[in-house]
Write a protein that holds these residues in place. Sequence first.
Motif, short mmCIF file in Angstrom:
data_model
loop_
_atom_site.label_atom_id
_atom_site.label_comp_id
_atom_site.label_asym_id
_atom_site.label_seq_id
_atom_site.Cartn_x
_atom_site.Cartn_y
_atom_site.Cartn_z
N VAL A 75 -2.09 -15.64 -2.78
CA VAL A 75 -1.01 -15.82 -1.82
C VAL A 75 -1.00 -14.63 -0.86
O VAL A 75 -0.95 -13.48 -1.29
N VAL A 76 -1.09 -14.91 0.43
CA VAL A 76 -1.09 -13.85 1.44
C VAL A 76 0.11 -14.02 2.35
O VAL A 76 0.56 -15.14 2.62
N GLY A 77 0.62 -12.89 2.82
CA GLY A 77 1.69 -12.89 3.80
C GLY A 77 1.18 -12.37 5.13
O GLY A 77 -0.03 -12.36 5.38
N SER A 78 2.08 -11.93 5.96
CA SER A 78 1.67 -11.40 7.26
C SER A 78 1.17 -9.97 7.12
O SER A 78 1.53 -9.26 6.19
N SER A 79 0.32 -9.56 8.04
CA SER A 79 -0.16 -8.18 8.13
C SER A 79 0.04 -7.70 9.56
O SER A 79 0.20 -8.51 10.48
N SER A 80 0.02 -6.39 9.75
CA SER A 80 0.31 -5.84 11.07
C SER A 80 -0.68 -4.76 11.46
O SER A 80 -1.30 -4.12 10.60
N TRP A 81 -0.81 -4.57 12.77
CA TRP A 81 -1.49 -3.39 13.30
C TRP A 81 -0.58 -2.78 14.36
O TRP A 81 0.38 -3.40 14.79
N GLN A 89 6.79 7.24 23.01
CA GLN A 89 7.44 6.09 22.40
C GLN A 89 6.82 5.79 21.04
O GLN A 89 5.67 6.13 20.78
N PRO A 90 7.60 5.15 20.16
CA PRO A 90 7.02 4.75 18.87
C PRO A 90 5.90 3.73 19.07
O PRO A 90 5.88 3.00 20.06
N MET A 91 4.98 3.72 18.15
CA MET A 91 3.90 2.73 18.22
C MET A 91 4.47 1.33 18.02
O MET A 91 5.38 1.13 17.21
N LEU A 92 3.92 0.39 18.74
CA LEU A 92 4.41 -0.98 18.71
C LEU A 92 3.69 -1.77 17.62
O LEU A 92 2.46 -1.83 17.59
N GLU A 93 4.46 -2.36 16.72
CA GLU A 93 3.87 -3.17 15.66
C GLU A 93 3.49 -4.54 16.20
O GLU A 93 4.28 -5.22 16.84
N ILE A 94 2.24 -4.94 15.93
CA ILE A 94 1.75 -6.27 16.32
C ILE A 94 1.52 -7.05 15.03
O ILE A 94 0.55 -6.82 14.31
N PRO A 95 2.42 -7.98 14.70
CA PRO A 95 2.26 -8.73 13.45
C PRO A 95 1.26 -9.87 13.59
O PRO A 95 1.10 -10.46 14.67
N ASN A 96 0.57 -10.16 12.51
CA ASN A 96 -0.31 -11.32 12.41
C ASN A 96 0.22 -12.22 11.30
O ASN A 96 0.44 -11.76 10.19
N SER A 97 0.39 -13.48 11.60
CA SER A 97 0.99 -14.41 10.64
C SER A 97 0.05 -14.64 9.46
O SER A 97 -1.15 -14.35 9.51
N SER A 98 0.61 -15.19 8.40
CA SER A 98 -0.19 -15.49 7.21
C SER A 98 -1.28 -16.51 7.50
O SER A 98 -2.35 -16.48 6.88
#
Length: 240
Positions: A75-81, A89-98
């Motif tokens: 079972v995998v969920g989302s991951s981010s870069w 500025q803070p680094m912007l999270e780019i989510p990748n869906s499961s």
Amino acid sequence: MANDVGAPIMAGATQVEFTNALLNKRRLIRAYKNPLDKCTIISIFPRALDEVKHTIEPGYFHIDAGSRERPSTLVVGSSSWWKDIDADQPMLEIPNSSIQIAGSIIKDYCNGMLGCDMGEAMPGLFFVLGEKSLPQIIMEYKKKLDEMEKKQKNWYNILVKLADSLWARTQGNPLVIWDLMRVAAQDLGMDRPWIKDFQSAELVRCAFCGGMRNNAYPICPTCKAIDPKHPLAGEIKFAL
């Protein structure tokens, strides 16, 4: 993922330490993860799979070996870069869906496999939406499991044909046989001389052309010269 300044994070299998003075002033803030964003990877492939994505977190994925009777699951969920927008500025999270993660794991692993066309001949790996248990998979996805078993057998047939060709062209050199070719032949119930573990054939130079040949056979595959010292040399007959 740590929110504390200067704390290490894990991106794939590589630890990144924020020791730079500029980066130490910036925080990595992870967004809330959707608990329903999950996919289940299903494998009937008889080998364990380890896939590493170094640029995302989480980025390490392990799937146990499976079979048609008892598929393995992950079972995998989302991951981010994280994208660097500006130094202040803070680094912007780019989510990748499961869905993206599950598809990437399967495609990246299978695309490099010998004989795999990602269509009708490929390892038995696929994914479904949501978190599924093994009983659910066996009951609800029987048709898909049968389809993937057929595709895996098609891939196995390709591997066996390639192994037969390589075995013949190298005069029985076991070094050219991939281990999964043996697995394929055994799964298909085929009896082949290259299934067993053979010792490496001793290759010697041909006295006539200088090419490498198997000393167990009297004829050089390169120049077709006959070794007069071989015990079978006198029994060779040529068609008229």
